[in-house]
Design a protein around this motif. Structure first.
Motif, mmCIF file in Angstrom:
data_model
loop_
_atom_site.group_PDB
_atom_site.id
_atom_site.type_symbol
_atom_site.label_atom_id
_atom_site.label_comp_id
_atom_site.label_asym_id
_atom_site.label_seq_id
_atom_site.Cartn_x
_atom_site.Cartn_y
_atom_site.Cartn_z
ATOM 1 N N THR A 49 0.809 -1.222 0.000
ATOM 2 C CA THR A 49 0.000 0.000 0.000
ATOM 3 C C THR A 49 0.843 1.273 0.000
ATOM 4 O O THR A 49 0.320 2.358 -0.264
ATOM 5 N N ARG A 50 2.136 1.160 0.292
ATOM 6 C CA ARG A 50 2.985 2.352 0.351
ATOM 7 C C ARG A 50 3.480 2.800 -1.022
ATOM 8 O O ARG A 50 4.122 3.850 -1.147
ATOM 9 N N THR A 51 3.197 1.997 -2.038
ATOM 10 C CA THR A 51 3.602 2.358 -3.399
ATOM 11 C C THR A 51 2.351 2.552 -4.249
ATOM 12 O O THR A 51 1.526 1.650 -4.369
ATOM 13 N N VAL A 52 2.225 3.734 -4.842
ATOM 14 C CA VAL A 52 1.066 4.060 -5.667
ATOM 15 C C VAL A 52 1.539 4.451 -7.063
ATOM 16 O O VAL A 52 2.507 5.206 -7.214
ATOM 17 N N LEU B 34 -4.906 3.405 -1.243
ATOM 18 C CA LEU B 34 -5.992 2.579 -0.719
ATOM 19 C C LEU B 34 -5.412 1.542 0.225
ATOM 20 O O LEU B 34 -4.203 1.316 0.262
ATOM 21 N N THR B 35 -6.298 0.916 0.980
ATOM 22 C CA THR B 35 -5.900 -0.171 1.871
ATOM 23 C C THR B 35 -6.700 -1.417 1.519
ATOM 24 O O THR B 35 -7.929 -1.417 1.652
ATOM 25 N N LEU B 36 -6.007 -2.431 1.053
ATOM 26 C CA LEU B 36 -6.666 -3.694 0.726
ATOM 27 C C LEU B 36 -7.042 -4.435 2.000
ATOM 28 O O LEU B 36 -6.299 -4.427 2.983
ATOM 29 N N ASP B 37 -8.187 -5.080 1.981
ATOM 30 C CA ASP B 37 -8.600 -5.981 3.052
ATOM 31 C C ASP B 37 -8.927 -7.323 2.400
ATOM 32 O O ASP B 37 -9.872 -7.426 1.613
ATOM 33 N N LEU B 38 -8.142 -8.352 2.744
ATOM 34 C CA LEU B 38 -8.309 -9.671 2.142
ATOM 35 C C LEU B 38 -8.956 -10.647 3.109
ATOM 36 O O LEU B 38 -8.840 -11.865 2.955
ATOM 37 N N GLY B 39 -9.676 -10.101 4.107
ATOM 38 C CA GLY B 39 -10.283 -10.960 5.119
ATOM 39 C C GLY B 39 -11.273 -11.960 4.571
ATOM 40 O O GLY B 39 -11.489 -13.009 5.183
#
Length: 322
Positions: free
Chosen positions: A64-67, A150-155
């Motif tokens: 997430t730190r690379t866009v 953005l922040t991915l959520d793979l839950g």
């Protein structure tokens, strides 16, 4: 020569925010079984180290730190993101793996062991949230590009994927069952050579089950809003509509049977977000069996689910099976 008698081994670990319990039924030597169990639990640790949104050092959070540029990623991260995006496209964004920031706002931002809060990445601006369409994958490079912060959520896919990897470590045995907090994989038979029985939890009374399934060689995954409630909004839980940040109010839980757990895991989440007719249409089109429980205590069965019911009727008279 008489066959060796089968024994059962049961072990549990705290992993991925839940208790993971594995039972193996086998006639093989104890040392071999115990080594396989350790490899199965190691699969959960590997997926958690890669896919956790609650660990700032995980590969997911480093991504997430690379866009705006492709980042080469591991096989685990690539497969889980690729699958999550496929489900997002299949559901026109109703299922969206980019809801991490929105879930954090609802209070889902602490690591289950350390209780430390994890800083999420802000969206493009205060009025516009990112979506799955801001994530691009390159199969050739095994790389992922985030076109907006953005922040991915793979839950909804990672735990199922971990179950599938663990199952691969246990295939040699006559029977096993992996239970990862509602995500299960069931293989072969139990010690007595009979099918495993899986109880479906009553979403309103956590000490009761409403029915039992007789299954083998498949995943059984259940999603519901009863386990993880928001500390910010009493009406919300960890499953939300991506465009409203609200949780579904009609469906109490959804159980899906599938050949592998990542598929069942994702679609049990989808079943929480769709209305009943749309869920039935989707599951039928995907050849999935499901059991959907509504908040007014109706049970809807799709596909071949009725054939898996050990008891054809509900355990309590007030339930209505349709």
């Amino acid at each position: 020569m008489a066959s060796r008698r089968r024994k059962r081994w049961t072990q549990a670990r705290l992993l991925m925010g839940t208790i993971v319990t594995i039972q193996v039924s086998s006639s093989e030597d104890e040392q071999a079984v115990l080594q396989s169990l350790e490899r199965a639990f190691a699969a959960f640790r590997a997926v958690e180290a890669v896919c956790s949104r609650f660990d700032p050092t995980s590969e997911l959070m480093r991504l997430t730190r690379t866009v705006g540029a492709f980042v080469p990623v591991s096989e685990i991260l690539f497969q889980t993101v690729q699958f999550a995006l496929a489900v997002a496209h299949r559901t026109n964004g109703l299922f969206d793996p980019t809801v991490g920031r929105r879930l954090a706002k609802l209070g889902f931002h602490q690591h289950y062991l350390t209780r430390q809060s994890v800083q999420t990445v802000d969206g493009p601006n205060a009025h516009q949230e990112a979506s799955y369409q801001d994530v691009e994958i390159s199969t050739e490079k095994q790389a992922i590009c985030l076109h907006n912060p953005l922040t991915l959520d793979l839950g909804a896919v990672a735990k199922g994927f971990a179950v599938d990897l663990a199952a691969q470590e246990l295939r040699r045995y006559e029977g096993f069952i992996i239970d990862a907090g509602g995500d299960l994989y069931v293989s072969g038979t139990n010690d007595e050579g009979a099918p495993w029985l899986v109880g479906i939890r009553d979403p309103f009374v956590n000490t009761q089950t409403i029915c039992t399934l007789e299954v083998h060689d498949m995943a059984v995954c259940t999603s519901g809003g009863y386990e993880r409630r928001s500390t910010v909004d009493k009406q919300a839980h960890h499953i939300i509509y991506p465009h409203t940040n609200r949780s579904p109010v009609d469906v109490a839980s959804c159980t899906v049977l599938a050949p592998f757990a990542m598929l069942a895991d994702a679609f049990s989440t989808v079943g929480m977000l769709l209305d009943i007719p749309a869920s039935i249409d989707l599951f039928d089109s995907e050849h999935l069996s499901s059991l959907i429980i509504t908040n007014d205590k109706e049970i809807h069965l799709t596909g071949q689910m009725e054939e898996f019911l050990d008891d054809k009727s509900s355990s309590k008279g007030e339930w209505r099976i349709t």
